[in-house]
Design an enzyme around this catalytic site. Sequence first.
Site, PDB file in Angstrom:
ATOM      1  N   SER A 228       0.979  -0.959  -0.097  1.00 29.08           N
ATOM      2  CA  SER A 228       0.233   0.030  -0.459  1.00 29.08           C
ATOM      3  C   SER A 228       0.753   1.209  -0.047  1.00 29.08           C
ATOM      4  O   SER A 228       0.405   2.139  -0.951  1.00 29.08           O
ATOM      5  CB  SER A 228      -1.280   0.224   0.981  1.00 29.08           C
ATOM      6  OG  SER A 228      -0.437  -0.310   2.163  1.00 29.08           O
TER       7      SER A 228
ATOM      8  N   ASP B  70       5.599   2.624   7.068  1.00 32.89           N
ATOM      9  CA  ASP B  70       5.727   2.330   6.034  1.00 32.89           C
ATOM     10  C   ASP B  70       5.780   3.321   4.167  1.00 32.89           C
ATOM     11  O   ASP B  70       6.602   2.999   3.975  1.00 32.89           O
ATOM     12  CB  ASP B  70       4.077   1.403   5.676  1.00 32.89           C
ATOM     13  CG  ASP B  70       3.871   0.675   6.281  1.00 32.89           C
ATOM     14  OD1 ASP B  70       5.001  -0.147   7.106  1.00 32.89           O
ATOM     15  OD2 ASP B  70       2.496   0.059   6.265  1.00 32.89           O
TER      16      ASP B  70
END
Length: 383
Positions: free
Chosen positions: A127, A171
């Site tokens: 993602s 992330d």
Amino acid sequence: MHDPAVFRTMHKDRFHAEPEIFVGPGRVNLIGEHTDYAEGFVMPAAINFATLAGISPRTDGKIVIYSENFREEKSFEAAALPAKGTKEWTDYPMGVVSILTGEGHKFPGFSLSIWSDVPPSSGLSSSAALEVSTALAVLSLVGASYPGPKLARLCQRAENEFVGANCGIMDQFISVNGKANHALLLDCRDLSFKLAPIPDHIALVIANTMVKHSVAGGDYPTRRRESEAACAIIASHRPGVPFLRDATLEDLAKCGKEMEPKSYLRAKHVISENLRTVAACEALAKGDMKELGRLMNEAHWSYSRDFEGSCVEADTMVELAQDLPGLIGARLTGGGFGGCTINLVEQTEAKKFAEELGKRYAAKTGIKPEIHVCRASDGAHKL
Ligand code: ADP
Ligand code: MG
């Protein structure tokens, strides 16, 4: 990685225009799980599995996005962007467009092609790789750029506010700011970071259990709520603990009786994980691989038993690695409930390690895993 020339041709054949191509890497977290939204420490590395985003302008006012992985094309009006996600994969790129539009950028129509070898929902952050590569691509259209930490925040906001997944900053941060052959110790409070070289003799062996997780799904937000409830109890005794990052094991011992048992265990994991993560960076910097491995193993069982963020298959993958030659440390990486384990392995043994671990896991679970010998790679960039 996918051949960029093939990707370029794919974009040209579909959209009849020459693309500019941007790379957003996936990541593996060496240690520091569910500490990011507690404003604590994490230590990921960007990896040589990445998402490519190819972009070219359009004159018809449309935003057309194609994912080669999903083999699906979707179309939007640049002048009438959706306000919220629709629970489809296009939420990730459209979330980025939406957040950047909110920052004052006005995007013309464009064609965007996506291709990735980051396995989705496997804890390697496909993602963030998608968000970050998309962000660089669309910003290039309007000639804009941001410093790395700010760009990571904007991509995180796309996932939090548009996609509706309550992820932390790790992330996106590592996908933007990673450095080849280095791990990155990130302080998720102020986004200050320190790079720690990964010695040449160490390989990152990533073992996919093939059990899928979803950050947008139920378990991740539940764990987050449980650990935050524990923090609120500590804060009611000792103001100045807005996040578990500020709590100590002594706080937990004092206030633990007032907590729901599950909340207590979640907080125990987060507080101890924070300490382990800082210690692991010191061990890596000193070249003390034995200590690093010990901390990783301890982190896995804290994640599994106290945080209940693992699954039978991931525990099995970690257990089966323990007596294989060359192993330094193994643990489940990423948001949990499946996905991949990260194994630090002596480079000379890595290939054999991967083969043997794959055989053992298949024999024990009946699932054929995917096991890759990876290296720490640079953060997002233009090709
Ligand atoms: P992770 O980030 O650990 O891989 P997430 O649940 O956070 O898992 O994100 C996975 C989702 O991201 C996929 O279900 C899909 O919606 C989207 N995604 C990732 N890579 C791609 C891709 N190449 N093409 C289209 N969508 C993608
Ligand atoms: Mg993700």
